[in-house]
Scaffold this active site. Structure first.
Site, PDB file in Angstrom:
ATOM      1  N   VAL A  79       0.829  -1.106  -0.069  1.00  0.00           N
ATOM      2  CA  VAL A  79       0.026  -0.068   0.174  1.00  0.00           C
ATOM      3  C   VAL A  79       0.789   1.243   0.027  1.00  0.00           C
ATOM      4  O   VAL A  79       0.409   2.424  -0.200  1.00  0.00           O
ATOM      5  CB  VAL A  79      -0.845   0.031   0.969  1.00  0.00           C
ATOM      6  CG1 VAL A  79      -2.051  -1.201   1.085  1.00  0.00           C
ATOM      7  CG2 VAL A  79      -0.353  -0.113   2.592  1.00  0.00           C
ATOM      8  N   SER A 158      -7.517   3.928  14.778  1.00  0.00           N
ATOM      9  CA  SER A 158      -7.069   3.412  16.252  1.00  0.00           C
ATOM     10  C   SER A 158      -7.553   4.137  17.405  1.00  0.00           C
ATOM     11  O   SER A 158      -7.586   5.326  17.373  1.00  0.00           O
ATOM     12  CB  SER A 158      -5.636   3.147  16.348  1.00  0.00           C
ATOM     13  OG  SER A 158      -5.162   2.731  17.458  1.00  0.00           O
ATOM     14  N   TYR A 171       2.902   5.911  15.504  1.00  0.00           N
ATOM     15  CA  TYR A 171       1.323   5.274  15.347  1.00  0.00           C
ATOM     16  C   TYR A 171       0.155   6.039  15.421  1.00  0.00           C
ATOM     17  O   TYR A 171      -0.523   6.444  14.585  1.00  0.00           O
ATOM     18  CB  TYR A 171       1.656   3.956  15.984  1.00  0.00           C
ATOM     19  CG  TYR A 171       0.316   3.008  15.752  1.00  0.00           C
ATOM     20  CD1 TYR A 171       0.197   2.070  14.862  1.00  0.00           C
ATOM     21  CD2 TYR A 171      -0.833   3.058  16.453  1.00  0.00           C
ATOM     22  CE1 TYR A 171      -0.848   1.249  14.505  1.00  0.00           C
ATOM     23  CE2 TYR A 171      -1.667   2.233  16.488  1.00  0.00           C
ATOM     24  CZ  TYR A 171      -1.702   1.361  15.320  1.00  0.00           C
ATOM     25  OH  TYR A 171      -2.805   0.454  15.272  1.00  0.00           O
ATOM     26  N   ALA A 173       0.092   9.323  15.492  1.00  0.00           N
ATOM     27  CA  ALA A 173       0.001  10.627  14.694  1.00  0.00           C
ATOM     28  C   ALA A 173      -0.576  10.026  13.354  1.00  0.00           C
ATOM     29  O   ALA A 173      -1.450  10.830  12.750  1.00  0.00           O
ATOM     30  CB  ALA A 173       1.210  11.345  14.502  1.00  0.00           C
ATOM     31  N   LYS A 175      -2.538   7.716  12.596  1.00  0.00           N
ATOM     32  CA  LYS A 175      -3.701   7.181  12.672  1.00  0.00           C
ATOM     33  C   LYS A 175      -4.767   8.505  12.936  1.00  0.00           C
ATOM     34  O   LYS A 175      -5.680   8.535  12.471  1.00  0.00           O
ATOM     35  CB  LYS A 175      -4.005   6.095  13.870  1.00  0.00           C
ATOM     36  CG  LYS A 175      -3.329   4.894  13.581  1.00  0.00           C
ATOM     37  CD  LYS A 175      -4.072   4.019  12.559  1.00  0.00           C
ATOM     38  CE  LYS A 175      -3.453   2.719  12.592  1.00  0.00           C
ATOM     39  NZ  LYS A 175      -4.095   1.903  11.133  1.00  0.00           N
ATOM     40  N   ILE A 204      -7.489  -5.357  20.274  1.00  0.00           N
ATOM     41  CA  ILE A 204      -8.018  -6.348  19.508  1.00  0.00           C
ATOM     42  C   ILE A 204      -7.010  -7.632  19.442  1.00  0.00           C
ATOM     43  O   ILE A 204      -5.829  -7.110  19.074  1.00  0.00           O
ATOM     44  CB  ILE A 204      -8.505  -5.862  18.228  1.00  0.00           C
ATOM     45  CG1 ILE A 204      -9.375  -4.897  17.890  1.00  0.00           C
ATOM     46  CG2 ILE A 204      -9.289  -7.228  17.383  1.00  0.00           C
ATOM     47  CD1 ILE A 204     -10.683  -4.749  18.577  1.00  0.00           C
TER      48      ILE A 204
HETATM   49  P1  NAI Z   1      -2.306  -7.820  11.450  1.00  0.00           P
HETATM   50  O1  NAI Z   1      -0.778  -7.594  11.443  1.00  0.00           O
HETATM   51  O2  NAI Z   1      -2.849  -8.961  11.849  1.00  0.00           O
HETATM   52  O3  NAI Z   1      -2.982  -7.316   9.746  1.00  0.00           O
HETATM   53  C1  NAI Z   1      -2.021  -6.160   9.474  1.00  0.00           C
HETATM   54  C2  NAI Z   1      -2.068  -6.672   7.772  1.00  0.00           C
HETATM   55  O4  NAI Z   1      -1.503  -5.636   7.223  1.00  0.00           O
HETATM   56  C3  NAI Z   1      -0.914  -7.909   7.598  1.00  0.00           C
HETATM   57  O5  NAI Z   1      -1.488  -8.854   6.846  1.00  0.00           O
HETATM   58  C4  NAI Z   1       0.114  -7.193   6.880  1.00  0.00           C
HETATM   59  O6  NAI Z   1       0.812  -8.131   6.157  1.00  0.00           O
HETATM   60  C5  NAI Z   1      -0.558  -6.133   6.163  1.00  0.00           C
HETATM   61  N1  NAI Z   1       0.388  -5.094   5.723  1.00  0.00           N
HETATM   62  C6  NAI Z   1       1.145  -4.267   6.385  1.00  0.00           C
HETATM   63  N2  NAI Z   1       2.074  -3.530   5.727  1.00  0.00           N
HETATM   64  C7  NAI Z   1       1.651  -3.483   4.478  1.00  0.00           C
HETATM   65  C8  NAI Z   1       1.703  -2.863   3.384  1.00  0.00           C
HETATM   66  N3  NAI Z   1       2.615  -2.050   3.171  1.00  0.00           N
HETATM   67  N4  NAI Z   1       1.051  -3.141   2.191  1.00  0.00           N
HETATM   68  C9  NAI Z   1      -0.039  -4.160   2.370  1.00  0.00           C
HETATM   69  N5  NAI Z   1      -0.200  -4.831   3.219  1.00  0.00           N
HETATM   70  C10 NAI Z   1       0.645  -4.360   4.618  1.00  0.00           C
HETATM   71  O7  NAI Z   1      -2.786  -6.720  12.574  1.00  0.00           O
HETATM   72  P2  NAI Z   1      -4.321  -6.203  12.920  1.00  0.00           P
HETATM   73  O8  NAI Z   1      -4.391  -5.864  14.224  1.00  0.00           O
HETATM   74  O9  NAI Z   1      -5.344  -7.019  12.016  1.00  0.00           O
HETATM   75  O10 NAI Z   1      -4.357  -4.715  12.119  1.00  0.00           O
HETATM   76  C11 NAI Z   1      -5.181  -4.400  11.142  1.00  0.00           C
HETATM   77  C12 NAI Z   1      -5.422  -2.987  11.217  1.00  0.00           C
HETATM   78  O11 NAI Z   1      -5.920  -2.606  12.377  1.00  0.00           O
HETATM   79  C13 NAI Z   1      -4.129  -1.999  11.237  1.00  0.00           C
HETATM   80  O12 NAI Z   1      -4.196  -0.960  10.384  1.00  0.00           O
HETATM   81  C14 NAI Z   1      -3.926  -1.562  12.717  1.00  0.00           C
HETATM   82  O13 NAI Z   1      -3.359  -0.457  12.994  1.00  0.00           O
HETATM   83  C15 NAI Z   1      -5.263  -1.444  13.010  1.00  0.00           C
HETATM   84  N6  NAI Z   1      -5.846  -1.610  14.522  1.00  0.00           N
HETATM   85  C16 NAI Z   1      -5.239  -2.827  15.053  1.00  0.00           C
HETATM   86  C17 NAI Z   1      -5.802  -2.882  16.489  1.00  0.00           C
HETATM   87  C18 NAI Z   1      -5.517  -4.044  17.545  1.00  0.00           C
HETATM   88  O14 NAI Z   1      -5.557  -3.895  18.667  1.00  0.00           O
HETATM   89  N7  NAI Z   1      -5.013  -5.179  16.895  1.00  0.00           N
HETATM   90  C19 NAI Z   1      -6.148  -1.726  17.253  1.00  0.00           C
HETATM   91  C20 NAI Z   1      -6.415  -0.607  16.698  1.00  0.00           C
HETATM   92  C21 NAI Z   1      -6.251  -0.547  15.145  1.00  0.00           C
END
Ligand code: NAI
Length: 269
Positions: A79, A158, A171, A173, A175, A204
């Site tokens: 991305v 987030s 992170y 900033a 978000k 989560i």
């Molecule tokens: P995760 O690590 O399981 O999923 C993130 C995904 O994004 C991974 O599959 C990764 O390969 C992909 N990714 C990373 N960089 C990339 C790039 N340059 N291009 C394409 N794909 C890329 O983490 P999760 O927890 O499912 O996070 C998903 C979203 O939710 C993120 O934006 C995270 O910041 C947000 N979030 C997560 C929280 C949590 O507590 N887990 C809380 C608040 C927000």
């Protein structure tokens, strides 16, 4: 048969970060938010394009959806690369002639005290968590306008937007900027019938939070669980349900909002 307002039959959705959680996980932890979202949107009837830097993971999510008789395709996508985002949006659009939903979920975590924050880390987090969402919004909104599609963009923010938290400068900033992008774009594309909303989840259980040491995880989860009226932290499906709401007609009068699936508790710092 889904309730009509939640029925996405005939719609095309692109979900970034859709690989999350395909790898073996510690017992008791859920999958990723992107994977849960892709799975739920497909269950609601959408054709779902699963995109991720982790191509194998994107394929695994698409295969699981297809095995459950949903319709899914997989794409390798970084991305942070505008050209790649444009190409995947074009591919998703060309398959069905339209793009109805763009869920910008890919993201990375970085934690460092302000006084130790390095330029390289700041850039990496900004490029992925903000610019990646910006590119997704720009390319998807252009495609929607070109095809007169009254689509929905959902951007992953987030709970870090709501309070200062030690280590979360880069992170948080990025978000917070995602929410500002969401509000701004909503004012610009509403006249085309396109809605733009954000989701700001609390803690989560996913691969992202699993990466913390067990001690750090307990330190972070403990206050969240104690302060939540619901007495628990979140699962990816809790967030996916919020995304489904924002992508469906059930939220047809909502735009420029940030919804907070957080168990009733903001960051406890
Ligand atoms: P995760 O690590 O399981 O999923 C993130 C995904 O994004 C991974 O599959 C990764 O390969 C992909 N990714 C990373 N960089 C990339 C790039 N340059 N291009 C394409 N794909 C890329 O983490 P999760 O927890 O499912 O996070 C998903 C979203 O939710 C993120 O934006 C995270 O910041 C947000 N979030 C997560 C929280 C949590 O507590 N887990 C809380 C608040 C927000």
């Amino acid at each position: 048969m889904p309730l009509p307002a939640y029925d996405l039959t005939g719609r095309t959705a692109l979900v970034t970060g859709a690989a999350g959680g395909h790898l073996p996980r510690p017992a008791g932890s859920g999958g990723g938010i992107g994977r849960a979202t892709a799975t739920l949107l497909a269950a609601a009837g959408a054709t779902v394009h699963c995109a991720d830097l982790d191509e194998q993971g994107a394929k695994a999510t698409a295969a699981a959806i297809s095995a459950a008789e949903g319709c899914a395709h997989a794409h390798r996508l970084d991305v942070t690369r505008r050209d790649q985002v444009a190409a995947v949006v074009a591919a998703a659009r060309s398959a069905t002639g339209r793009l109805d939903v763009m869920a910008n979920i890919a993201g990375i975590m970085h934690s460092a005290p302000v006084l130790e924050t390095e330029d390289a880390d700041l850039d990496r987090v900004w490029n992925t968590n903000f610019k990646g969402v910006l590119y997704g919004c720009q390319e998807a909104a252009r495609a929607m306008i070109a095809t007169a599609t009254r689509g929905s963009l959902v951007n992953m923010a987030s709970g870090a937007i709501d309070a200062g938290a030690p280590g979360l400068l880069s992170y948080g900033a990025a978000k917070a900027a995602v929410v500002q992008l969401t509000k701004t774009l909503a004012t610009e594309v509403g006249r085309h019938g396109i809605r733009v909303n954000a989701v700001a989840p609390g803690w989560i259980r996913t691969a992202m939070t699993d990466r913390h040491t067990a001690e750090a995880q307990q330190q972070a989860e403990g206050p969240m669980i104690r302060m939540s009226p619901l007495g628990r932290v979140g699962e990816p499906e809790d967030v996916a349900q919020t995304v489904l709401h924002l992508t469906s007609d059930a939220s047809s009068f909502m735009t420029g909002q940030a919804l907070r699936p957080n168990g009733g508790v903001a960051m406890p710092w």
